[in-house]
Motif scaffolding. Structure first.
Motif, PDB file in Angstrom:
ATOM      1  N   ALA A 453       0.833  -1.208   0.000  1.00 29.36           N
ATOM      2  CA  ALA A 453       0.000   0.000   0.000  1.00 29.36           C
ATOM      3  C   ALA A 453       0.865   1.255   0.000  1.00 29.36           C
ATOM      4  CB  ALA A 453      -0.933  -0.010   1.215  1.00 29.36           C
ATOM      5  N   ASN A 454       1.967   1.227   0.745  1.00 35.73           N
ATOM      6  CA  ASN A 454       2.840   2.398   0.775  1.00 35.73           C
ATOM      7  C   ASN A 454       3.562   2.618  -0.550  1.00 35.73           C
ATOM      8  OD1 ASN A 454       3.272   3.857   3.607  1.00 35.73           O
ATOM      9  ND2 ASN A 454       2.737   1.718   3.998  1.00 35.73           N
ATOM     10  N   GLU A 455       3.851   1.525  -1.274  1.00 33.47           N
ATOM     11  CA  GLU A 455       4.426   1.697  -2.610  1.00 33.47           C
ATOM     12  C   GLU A 455       3.461   2.440  -3.527  1.00 33.47           C
ATOM     13  OE1 GLU A 455       7.237   1.126  -3.974  1.00 33.47           O
ATOM     14  OE2 GLU A 455       8.340  -0.178  -2.618  1.00 33.47           O
ATOM     15  N   LYS A 456       2.187   2.090  -3.441  1.00 31.98           N
ATOM     16  CA  LYS A 456       1.184   2.778  -4.271  1.00 31.98           C
ATOM     17  C   LYS A 456       1.054   4.245  -3.867  1.00 31.98           C
ATOM     18  CE  LYS A 456      -1.464   0.868  -6.721  1.00 31.98           C
ATOM     19  NZ  LYS A 456      -1.462   0.636  -8.190  1.00 31.98           N
ATOM     20  N   LEU A 457       1.044   4.496  -2.560  1.00 32.23           N
ATOM     21  CA  LEU A 457       0.925   5.873  -2.089  1.00 32.23           C
ATOM     22  C   LEU A 457       2.173   6.689  -2.429  1.00 32.23           C
ATOM     23  CD1 LEU A 457      -0.671   5.240   1.426  1.00 32.23           C
ATOM     24  CD2 LEU A 457      -1.795   6.244  -0.560  1.00 32.23           C
ATOM     25  N   GLN A 458       3.349   6.063  -2.340  1.00 36.37           N
ATOM     26  CA  GLN A 458       4.573   6.782  -2.673  1.00 36.37           C
ATOM     27  C   GLN A 458       4.612   7.134  -4.149  1.00 36.37           C
ATOM     28  OE1 GLN A 458       6.733   7.935  -0.611  1.00 36.37           O
ATOM     29  NE2 GLN A 458       8.150   8.755  -2.152  1.00 36.37           N
ATOM     30  N   GLN A 459       4.116   6.245  -4.987  1.00 37.15           N
ATOM     31  CA  GLN A 459       4.065   6.549  -6.422  1.00 37.15           C
ATOM     32  C   GLN A 459       3.165   7.743  -6.693  1.00 37.15           C
ATOM     33  OE1 GLN A 459       1.970   3.760  -8.972  1.00 37.15           O
ATOM     34  NE2 GLN A 459       3.556   3.956 -10.562  1.00 37.15           N
ATOM     35  N   GLN A 460       2.019   7.757  -6.037  1.00 34.67           N
ATOM     36  CA  GLN A 460       1.119   8.901  -6.199  1.00 34.67           C
ATOM     37  C   GLN A 460       1.757  10.177  -5.663  1.00 34.67           C
ATOM     38  OE1 GLN A 460      -0.696  10.601  -3.657  1.00 34.67           O
ATOM     39  NE2 GLN A 460      -2.206  11.689  -4.930  1.00 34.67           N
ATOM     40  N   PHE A 461       2.501  10.060  -4.559  1.00 33.92           N
ATOM     41  CA  PHE A 461       3.169  11.214  -3.965  1.00 33.92           C
ATOM     42  C   PHE A 461       4.249  11.762  -4.900  1.00 33.92           C
ATOM     43  CE2 PHE A 461       6.876  12.607  -1.440  1.00 33.92           C
ATOM     44  CZ  PHE A 461       6.335  13.737  -0.864  1.00 33.92           C
ATOM     45  N   PHE A 466       6.322  15.958  -8.493  1.00 28.01           N
ATOM     46  CA  PHE A 466       6.878  16.300  -9.800  1.00 28.01           C
ATOM     47  C   PHE A 466       5.943  17.217 -10.572  1.00 28.01           C
ATOM     48  CE2 PHE A 466       7.216  15.288 -14.357  1.00 28.01           C
ATOM     49  CZ  PHE A 466       8.515  15.685 -14.580  1.00 28.01           C
ATOM     50  N   LYS A 467       4.655  16.969 -10.457  1.00 29.19           N
ATOM     51  CA  LYS A 467       3.677  17.803 -11.155  1.00 29.19           C
ATOM     52  C   LYS A 467       3.702  19.237 -10.634  1.00 29.19           C
ATOM     53  CE  LYS A 467      -1.320  18.137 -11.937  1.00 29.19           C
ATOM     54  NZ  LYS A 467      -2.634  17.558 -11.622  1.00 29.19           N
ATOM     55  N   LEU A 468       3.809  19.401  -9.310  1.00 26.98           N
ATOM     56  CA  LEU A 468       3.866  20.750  -8.740  1.00 26.98           C
ATOM     57  C   LEU A 468       5.118  21.487  -9.185  1.00 26.98           C
ATOM     58  CD1 LEU A 468       2.616  20.200  -5.064  1.00 26.98           C
ATOM     59  CD2 LEU A 468       1.357  21.180  -6.976  1.00 26.98           C
ATOM     60  N   GLU A 476       6.193  30.321 -14.132  1.00 30.14           N
ATOM     61  CA  GLU A 476       7.203  31.378 -14.129  1.00 30.14           C
ATOM     62  C   GLU A 476       7.903  31.510 -15.477  1.00 30.14           C
ATOM     63  OE1 GLU A 476       8.000  33.593 -11.806  1.00 30.14           O
ATOM     64  OE2 GLU A 476       6.385  32.889 -10.521  1.00 30.14           O
ATOM     65  N   GLN A 477       7.571  30.588 -16.412  1.00 35.47           N
ATOM     66  CA  GLN A 477       8.107  30.675 -17.781  1.00 35.47           C
ATOM     67  C   GLN A 477       9.628  30.648 -17.799  1.00 35.47           C
ATOM     68  OE1 GLN A 477       6.427  34.131 -19.684  1.00 35.47           O
ATOM     69  NE2 GLN A 477       4.326  33.355 -19.586  1.00 35.47           N
ATOM     70  N   ILE A 478      10.169  29.659 -17.118  1.00 32.38           N
ATOM     71  CA  ILE A 478      11.618  29.482 -17.166  1.00 32.38           C
ATOM     72  C   ILE A 478      11.916  28.158 -17.849  1.00 32.38           C
ATOM     73  CG2 ILE A 478      11.936  30.802 -15.040  1.00 32.38           C
ATOM     74  CD1 ILE A 478      12.465  28.164 -13.612  1.00 32.38           C
ATOM     75  N   PRO A 479      13.045  28.079 -18.544  1.00 34.28           N
ATOM     76  CA  PRO A 479      13.401  26.805 -19.189  1.00 34.28           C
ATOM     77  C   PRO A 479      13.739  25.761 -18.145  1.00 34.28           C
ATOM     78  CG  PRO A 479      15.180  28.397 -19.391  1.00 34.28           C
ATOM     79  CD  PRO A 479      14.014  29.142 -18.810  1.00 34.28           C
ATOM     80  N   TRP A 480      13.293  24.528 -18.383  1.00 35.61           N
ATOM     81  CA  TRP A 480      13.533  23.474 -17.411  1.00 35.61           C
ATOM     82  C   TRP A 480      13.732  22.166 -18.143  1.00 35.61           C
ATOM     83  CZ3 TRP A 480       9.961  19.397 -16.717  1.00 35.61           C
ATOM     84  CH2 TRP A 480       8.774  19.540 -17.444  1.00 35.61           C
ATOM     85  N   THR A 481      14.456  21.299 -17.505  1.00 36.69           N
ATOM     86  CA  THR A 481      14.703  19.975 -18.055  1.00 36.69           C
ATOM     87  C   THR A 481      13.999  18.962 -17.182  1.00 36.69           C
ATOM     88  OG1 THR A 481      16.738  19.802 -16.781  1.00 36.69           O
ATOM     89  CG2 THR A 481      16.932  20.637 -19.032  1.00 36.69           C
ATOM     90  N   LEU A 482      13.756  17.806 -17.734  1.00 36.67           N
ATOM     91  CA  LEU A 482      13.038  16.757 -17.031  1.00 36.67           C
ATOM     92  C   LEU A 482      13.829  16.332 -15.797  1.00 36.67           C
ATOM     93  CD1 LEU A 482      10.549  14.906 -17.065  1.00 36.67           C
ATOM     94  CD2 LEU A 482      11.937  13.237 -18.299  1.00 36.67           C
ATOM     95  N   ILE A 483      13.176  16.381 -14.645  1.00 38.11           N
ATOM     96  CA  ILE A 483      13.827  16.023 -13.390  1.00 38.11           C
ATOM     97  C   ILE A 483      13.767  14.515 -13.225  1.00 38.11           C
ATOM     98  CG2 ILE A 483      13.759  16.279 -10.890  1.00 38.11           C
ATOM     99  CD1 ILE A 483      12.482  19.000 -11.320  1.00 38.11           C
ATOM    100  N   ASP A 484      14.896  13.939 -12.965  1.00 32.86           N
ATOM    101  CA  ASP A 484      14.966  12.492 -12.756  1.00 32.86           C
ATOM    102  C   ASP A 484      14.555  12.181 -11.324  1.00 32.86           C
ATOM    103  OD1 ASP A 484      15.486   9.822 -12.991  1.00 32.86           O
ATOM    104  OD2 ASP A 484      17.612  10.019 -12.507  1.00 32.86           O
ATOM    105  N   PHE A 485      13.532  11.368 -11.170  1.00 34.05           N
ATOM    106  CA  PHE A 485      13.115  10.973  -9.835  1.00 34.05           C
ATOM    107  C   PHE A 485      12.825   9.476  -9.814  1.00 34.05           C
ATOM    108  CE2 PHE A 485       9.230  11.846 -12.075  1.00 34.05           C
ATOM    109  CZ  PHE A 485       8.333  10.900 -11.618  1.00 34.05           C
ATOM    110  N   TYR A 486      12.849   8.934  -8.609  1.00 34.74           N
ATOM    111  CA  TYR A 486      12.682   7.490  -8.467  1.00 34.74           C
ATOM    112  C   TYR A 486      11.243   7.104  -8.793  1.00 34.74           C
ATOM    113  CZ  TYR A 486      12.308   2.913  -6.283  1.00 34.74           C
ATOM    114  OH  TYR A 486      12.070   1.584  -6.049  1.00 34.74           O
TER     115      TYR A 486
END
Length: 1497
Positions: A453-461, A466-468, A476-486
């Protein structure tokens, strides 16, 4: 800028096996290629730290001290594990702060101690505040969820997770309490109380004592709190997950079963529980296994009372409660059923089973049979087989677990029914309280489910975080690159995908001879060496390892199949279903259908229907499948809402208060996803500043020429010079984004610049001090030289003067001796002269006395003759004057009588005008007669002097006679001058009479014109005009009479006839004094006053007609109205009255005066019904107005003032002596005569108190939004406060923008309140009480926010607060309200500001603080010291030892343990008697009030 530049004499973190991370300082700069770092630990030990030869990774850098202890971990410049751990430790241990933000996550550390931070005052303080404006708190998260639900029209969820004992249940409970307190109930059913009442019920049946927590929640729950369109609570719904059924039949050492069992045992002595046949908890097998039946500080009997009260509040009355307790008691007795081995058969003992069957209402034989036997069905026939003792015990325990689980679900169903609302749900907030990631020495099926259950909740978290981040960058209209996350999707696939762990488990459970061993082998064959997340332990063939997002976990395969099957014998369930006890079959009904959790509406929102929380699902026979499906529905729910995260941390395993175990904490931080949040933030631009904040903080790094009007361009220019690597920062629309470490670099530059400035200031000051010291020493040396030289000079001068003094003494002594001889010689000569003179004088005196004796005899004879002559003259003169006075008085009385008769005749005016010439002749004749009289008197005096006496007198008698004659001559000259002046006055009188004739002619013409006009008027107006003219005529006639009397009196003044005072009609008095020729007039108050007016002035002024208004009859200060006009009176005077127009144009308190005058008339008529009706209507009318316009300050103030004035009038005119002594005699005549209205006075007093309280609430609502911004956030003294990094949760800027409240806004509002109250005529004492209450609110709200905001507790903010308070005190002085007690209410705030500014280091400082802060409680003093935060590096933090010293010194002080002041407190109000000096008979009723139907009496 290279990252290596940060490693120049920097402080770093190095790993440590005991403390996880240790702080050290570089002794030598790091250079590329170095393999060893020279470090010095904080305890002073030097060491060499070897770098990893492969990665050559440098140790993480430590943040500047100024950033340590921040509210938000993302405000740290260096974001890594040791920085997070150290910041949490500093806040928890040093500052006693248990809450910290980590981006969107609230980290809550369990203090294992009751803290005074959850009261209703704290809830009110957080209500309506932005999440970043207050210190971290569970209430801040709840407020953010509530605000977003109302603002975004979107459902919300609060996800609370953590280990057992971390405080999840308490956090969820406080969140629900916040919603219940803030939103209130939409109906009168008090739904919010029911929502809170569900907590003790669920805790009693779902919580238990574990080794980690005394109140551990052994199930997961998701509570949806429903709101209507006005965002008030209308109901709630609960879903539960993973109830730990095994705890019913087994407890580990030092643990307990569920609380409800011990509560039943503790209440066994109650009469209603006698039938349950309960006893001590140590008697039952299911409650004594843990060996710890009692929890310290917990009374299970009292908890049972609370549980029953909560059940009653939710509608489960005694009958249902006793049914539940009966089933629970049956489970306890079932656990005492024992089995004996008898070959392969076993049979239970009878007593416990008999009690169980009696309580359950089932047949003893059937239950005993199926506990010892089992039915086996084949394709052709059915067998009944005895079971072994071990299988029988397992079957008993399985039955007990199944009964308890079904009872648990049944209770949850009924709680949901009690919380269900018929009102349509508009939105909801869900609170999820579920297990956190768990790993123990032995991990089994339960841990596997929890971690899945915590794996599912962590994925949603992770996706949400990342979405925020992505949304922030895009906004803010700044250039950004894809952030690598687990991404933990591979781990989830390993568990739930096809041929995954779950699929293989279900397959093995379906096999007839499936076992845990064969299932383990299938796992090895399928996933070992094929999936990187799956491993096999080296020394075990019955376990497997899964790499979860938090850690590796080794699971033991034993028991997986049995727990997944969740087997209960069907025959035993059939026996229970056949029970005569009605409640028991309900637990096993097959109507366990799960309704779809969501239904889409037209608006796209998701609403939740009632949930059946049974674990039996169609097509899902195994437990894990049921759990997976329910978890899938939960994830759908969370994805359809806006989530808010609370991560609870357990600081130690021993439940020690405020003790921090770094190993346990970092383990939980890794497991709950906090470090993952930090890693995602650190991968992008974690530090974010608005342009204004950056400019305010780093203005010191800019030159004057760099400062432009455009703040954004200024910041760009400065950053391009300070940070050369442009990849380290980005400029957004409103913010500047920095990479990790850049803020620390800027802080270092700023600190260096300030340090250089300080050194320069120190250099200048020290130079000035040394120069001053040198000048002082030089001056001292010169002074010493001067005195030495002076001494030498004085020594020489002393010797020279000594020689001169001897010479002077020689001559002085000679002079003294010579002088003494000369004096003796002169004295001798003087004595001789005196003696000789004395003898000569004696001889002369004897001769002189003889001469004087002869002369005195001659003088006495002469004086006796002179006195007889003078006495005879005085008596003769007095007799003559007396005869003249008598005669003249008689003649004056006759003449006065004639004048009075003539004055009554209208014809007199004609005679006066006709005989003017005769009067002039008479006056001339009188003058001639007086001349003759003077000549006769002269002749008589001469005759008297020549012939009166033929005596022979001496020379002295002739002199006396000549003096008398001279006096008579002077008298006659004076009389002649008076006659001349009288003649002139008579001539003036003649001229005035001629003018009077002319004016009478003009008056005659005017009267004729008025008569003609009156004839044209209507009869009523003609009568009024004629009366007016008649009054004028009589007044003029009186004036003419006065003039005539004056004329007559004047004609008698020559004869010295005194005329008495005469009174004319209409209050005119005329007094004559013939001695000086003056006349005094006196008119009554209606006409006027005239004093000391000479006759010439009366004659000179022509007599004009006086236009006197018609005099009404005496007004008695009463108003009369008809009974049917009472409602109109109340409507016009109360309901529809506009306070602003009345306050500006009319006298204060006019409605109160009018109402009282109406009451007076009803009292005058002795009409008790009219009095009662009017007073009742008045009170009800005021209440209606306040109910309708109760949020308008002017309206409430107006009616408070008038209610008090009405109350004062009832007292002033009550006739009681205590009140009458303040009245005038005329006011005492207006007192009430027939009724005692003391009861109504009490009612009005109560009404005034209610209005006053409403007034306080209104002004509180107006002031509330201004106080924090104006008193705390706004920088009244610009440049004093510095702005520190604030992380993701931005605080309200202290820079005044448009719409931001400032101190001037508060003072303007105070001026407005004061002017309105003064315009309404509010009593001065009452104004003082209102002002005192306003200042109390300002002080309390400001202090409460100060105690809840760490960023406000600094030296500079203390200066700002003290300045703001001084401005408020100046306002009090300007309004002359210093004696109102308002200043004293600010004393706690003043002392808090002083506490921020004083030195906090030594024992003397502690003693000074304890004596100074007598208005603050101990909790408040300690809180301020804990929150004290340096804004600059030059300020020092408060040491923990100093705070402990303060606590020791204040331990004997007896004050409230409450942290916050009660901002809702209202001081008791009094209404001192304030009589009015206004006379009721003078009050005029303006036509604008529309009260023409009432009349004055």
């Amino acid at each position: 800028m290279c990252v290596l530049e940060h490693y120049f004499y920097a402080r770093v973190w190095i790993p440590d096996p005991e403390e996880v991370w240790k702080s050290a300082e570089l002794l030598k700069d790091y250079k590329p290629g170095d393999k060893v770092l020279q470090l010095r630990l904080e305890e002073g030990k030097d060491l060499e730290y070897c770098l990893d030869p492969k990665t050559k990774e440098l140790p993480p850098l430590r943040n500047p001290d100024i950033l340590v202890g921040e509210n938000d971990l993302t405000a740290l410049s260096y974001l890594h594990e040791p920085a997070v751990l150290h910041n949490l430790k500093v806040r928890f241990i040093d500052s006693k702060l248990i809450y910290t933000y980590c981006g969107i996550v609230l980290v809550a550390i369990n203090p294992y101690e009751q803290l005074p931070i959850y009261g209703e005052d704290i809830i009110n303080a957080y209500s309506g505040q932005n999440m970043g404006d207050m210190d971290p708190h569970i209430f801040a998260v709840a407020e953010e969820a509530y605000k977003q639900m109302a603002r975004d029209e979107r459902n919300q969820s609060i996800i609370v997770s953590g280990e057992s004992g971390a405080g999840k249940t308490v956090s969820a409970k406080y969140a629900m309490r916040y919603f219940a307190t803030v939103s209130g109930s939409a109906s009168e059913a008090n739904v919010e109380e029911k929502v809170l009442a569900s907590n003790p019920i669920m805790e009693s049946i779902g919580n238990a004592k574990t080794t980690r927590n005394d109140n551990s929640s052994r199930f997961g729950k998701y509570i949806e709190i429903g709101f209507d369109k006005r965002y008030r609570i209308i109901g709630a719904n609960m879903r539960t997950y993973l109830l730990e059924k095994s705890r019913v039949v087994f407890q580990a050492e030092e643990e307990r079963n569920y609380h409800i069992f011990y509560q039943l045992c503790a209440s066994a002595a109650l009469p209603e529980f006698k039938t349950l046949r309960l006893g001590n908890a140590n008697y039952f097998h299911y409650t004594k296994q843990g060996g710890s039946p009692v929890i310290d500080g917990i009374d299970d009997a009292k908890e049972m009372v609370n549980t029953r009260q909560a059940c009653t509040l939710l509608g489960n009355y005694d009958s249902y409660q006793m049914g539940i307790f009966r089933i629970l008691a049956g489970i306890l007795h079932l656990g005492n059923v024992e089995f004996a081995s008898r070959d392969s058969d076993s049979c239970p003992k009878h007593d416990p089973l008999t009690i169980f069957c009696d309580l359950m209402g089932v047949e003893y034989e059937e239950m005993a049979h199926w506990l010892c036997h089992r039915k086996l069905a084949t394709a052709t026939e059915t067998y009944i087989k005895p079971v072994s003792k071990l299988h029988a015990i397992n079957a008993r325990d399985a039955l007990a677990k199944h009964i308890y689980a079904n009872l648990f679900n049944w209770i949850v169903d009924h709680v949901n029914k009690a919380l269900h609302s018929t009102v349509k749900q508009h939105s909801f907030i869900g609170v999820l309280d579920i297990y956190g990631f768990e790993t123990f020495e032995i991990n089994s099926f339960e841990q596997f489910c929890i971690n899945y259950a915590n794996e599912k909740l962590q994925q949603q978290f992770n996706m949400h975080v990342f979405k925020l981040e992505q949304e922030e960058y895009m906004k803010e209209q700044i250039p950004w690159t894809l952030i690598d996350f687990y991404d933990n999707q591979p781990c989830i696939n390993l568990i739930e995908a096809k041929m995954g762990v779950l699929d293989l488990l279900d397959e093995e459970c379906k096999m007839p001879k499936g076992s845990d061993d064969t299932w383990a082998q299938k796992l090895y064959n399928t996933h070992l060496n094929k999936c990187a997340l799956f491993e096999k332990p080296r020394l075990s063939n019955k376990a497997f390892i899964i790499k979860h997002f938090a850690d590796k976990v080794e699971y033991q395969c034993e028991g997986f199949l049995e727990k997944n099957k969740d087997t209960v014998y069907e025959e035993q369930i059939k026996v229970l279903k056949s029970s005569k006890f009605k409640l028991l079959p309900e637990l096993f009904q097959d109507e366990e259908k799960v309704i779809s959790p969501t239904s889409a509406t037209s608006s796209g929102r998701v609403f939740f229907q009632t949930w059946q929380l049974r674990l039996f699902l169609d097509g899902c026979p195994f437990f894990f499948n049921k759990f997976r499906n329910s978890l899938h529905l939960l994830m759908e729910t969370l994805n359809a809402t806006t989530p808010h995260y609370v991560r609870c941390i357990k600081p130690n395993d021993f439940k020690f208060p405020f003790t921090f175990d770094e190993k346990r904490a970092v383990q939980q931080l890794r497991a709950c996803g906090v470090l993952e949040t930090i890693r995602i933030s650190a991968a992008g631009f974690p530090s974010r500043w608005t342009y204004q904040e950056f400019f305010s903080r780093y203005r010191v790094l800019m030159k004057q020429k760099d400062v432009l009007s455009d703040r954004k361009q200024t910041c760009k220019n400065v950053l391009e010079k300070l940070i050369l690597d442009k990849d380290k920062y980005q400029f957004g629309k409103t913010k500047i984004f920095f990479r990790a470490g850049q803020v620390a670099y800027l802080e270092k530059i700023r600190a260096d610049k300030l340090r250089a400035a300080c050194i320069r200031i120190q250099k200048t000051i020290r130079g000035w001090l040394m120069r001053k010291k040198y000048m002082r020493m030089r001056k001292a040396a010169i002074t010493i030289q001067r005195y030495v030289r002076g001494y030498q000079f004085l020594r020489k001068r002393f010797l020279r003067r000594t020689r001169a003094a001897i010479i002077i003494q020689k001559f002085q002594r000679m002079y003294v001796v010579r002088k003494r001889y000369q004096c003796m010689r002169d004295a001798t000569i003087a004595l001789q002269a005196l003696l000789r003179g004395y003898l000569v004088r004696n001889k002369y005196q004897m001769v002189r006395n003889n001469v004087l004796l002869l002369y005195s005899n001659f003088i006495s004879t002469y004086l006796q003759n002179k006195a007889a002559l003078w006495l005879h003259y005085r008596r003769t003169l007095k007799a003559i004057v007396y005869l003249q006075c008598c005669y003249r008085r008689m003649m004056a009385k006759r003449e006065l009588k004639k004048l009075k008769i003539e004055a009554r005749s209208v014809e007199r005016y004609k005679k006066l005008h006709i005989g003017l010439e005769n009067k002039i002749m008479q006056l001339q004749r009188k003058i001639d007669e007086q001349v003759k009289l003077r000549e006769n008197v002269w002749k008589s005096c001469i005759f008297f002097c020549s012939t009166g006496y033929s005596l022979q007198i001496s020379n002295l008698g002739c002199i006396l006679l000549s003096v008398i004659l001279q006096l008579l001559l002077n008298f006659f000259r004076l009389l002649e001058s008076q006659l001349q002046s009288q003649k002139k006055s008579h001539e003036n009188e003649l001229e005035s009479l001629r003018g009077e004739i002319q004016s009478l002619k003009e008056e005659n013409n005017r009267q004729q014109q008025l008569l003609a006009q009156n004839l044209q008027l209507p009869p009523e107006a003609r009568i009024e005009a004629s009366l007016q003219h008649e009054i004028t005529r009589l007044t003029n006639e009186n004036l003419v009479r006065a003039v005539m009397l004056l004329e007559q009196a004047w004609s008698l003044t020559s004869l010295s006839v005194p005329v008495s005072t005469h009174r004319f009609s209409d209050g005119i008095y005329v007094g004559f004094s013939g001695r000086h020729g003056n006349v005094s007039f006196h008119f009554s108050s209606e006409v006027g006053q005239m004093e000391n007016i000479s006759p010439g002035q009366i004659i000179d002024e022509p007599i004009r007609p006086v236009n006197i208004p018609r005099k009404e009859k005496d007004f008695q200060g009463m108003l009369e109205y008809k009974k049917e006009d009472e409602q109109k009176l109340v409507k016009n005077l109360i309901l529809e009255l506009k306070p602003r127009g009345v306050a500006v144009n009319l006298i204060p308190g006019l409605p109160a005066y009018i109402l009282f005058m109406c009451v007076r008339h009803a009292d005058y008529l002795n009409d008790d019904q009219k009095v009662r009706s009017l007073l009742t209507s008045t009170i009800n009318g005021i209440k209606k107005v306040l109910k309708k316009r109760g949020d308008d300050f002017e309206t409430v103030s107006f009616w408070l003032s008038n209610t008090c004035r009405f109350l004062h009038c009832l007292k002033q005119y009550s006739g009681e002596e205590g009140f009458m002594k303040h009245n005038t005699p005329r006011q005492n005549e207006h007192c009430l005569t027939n009724f005692d209205l003391a009861e109504y006075r009490q009612v009005l007093s109560d009404l005034a108190i209610q209005i006053y309280q409403q007034l306080v609430r209104v002004l509180e609502n107006i002031l509330q939004p201004m106080i924090v911004s104006g008193m705390l956030e706004h920088e009244t003294i610009q440049g004093v406060s510095g702005v520190k990094p604030t992380g993701l949760r931005k605080r309200t800027s202290s820079i005044a923008d448009e719409g931001t409240y400032t101190l001037d806004s508060i003072i303007r509002q105070l001026n407005s309140f004061h002017s309105v109250m003064c315009q309404h005529g509010m009593d001065p004492e009452l104004i003082k009480q209102v002002v005192k209450q306003m200042f109390y609110i300002i002080g309390a709200v400001t202090l409460n926010n100060l105690l809840l905001r760490k960023d406000m507790c600094s030296w500079s903010k203390g200066m700002q607060i003290r300045y703001n308070v001084s401005q408020l005190e100046e306002w009090l002085r300007d309004k002359n309200l210093m004696n109102s007690g308002a200043k004293e209410t600010l004393e706690p705030l003043i002392q808090a500001a002083q506490l921020l500014q004083v030195k906090k280091k030594t024992d003397e400082d502690a003693e000074a603080i304890c004596s100074m802060c007598n208005a603050l409680t101990t909790a408040q003093i300690v809180k301020v010291l804990n929150l004290y935060t340096p804004v600059n590096e030059f300020e020092e933090r408060v040491l923990v030892s100093f705070i402990r010293t303060i606590q020791l010194r204040l331990r004997d002080r007896k004050d409230s343990p409450q942290l916050l002041m009660d901002a809702k407190h209202i001081f008791p109000v009094t209404f001192p008697f304030n009589p009015s000096s206004l006379a009721l008979e003078t009050i005029q009723i303006p036509a604008s009030l529309g009260l023409g139907f009432i009349s004055r009496v």
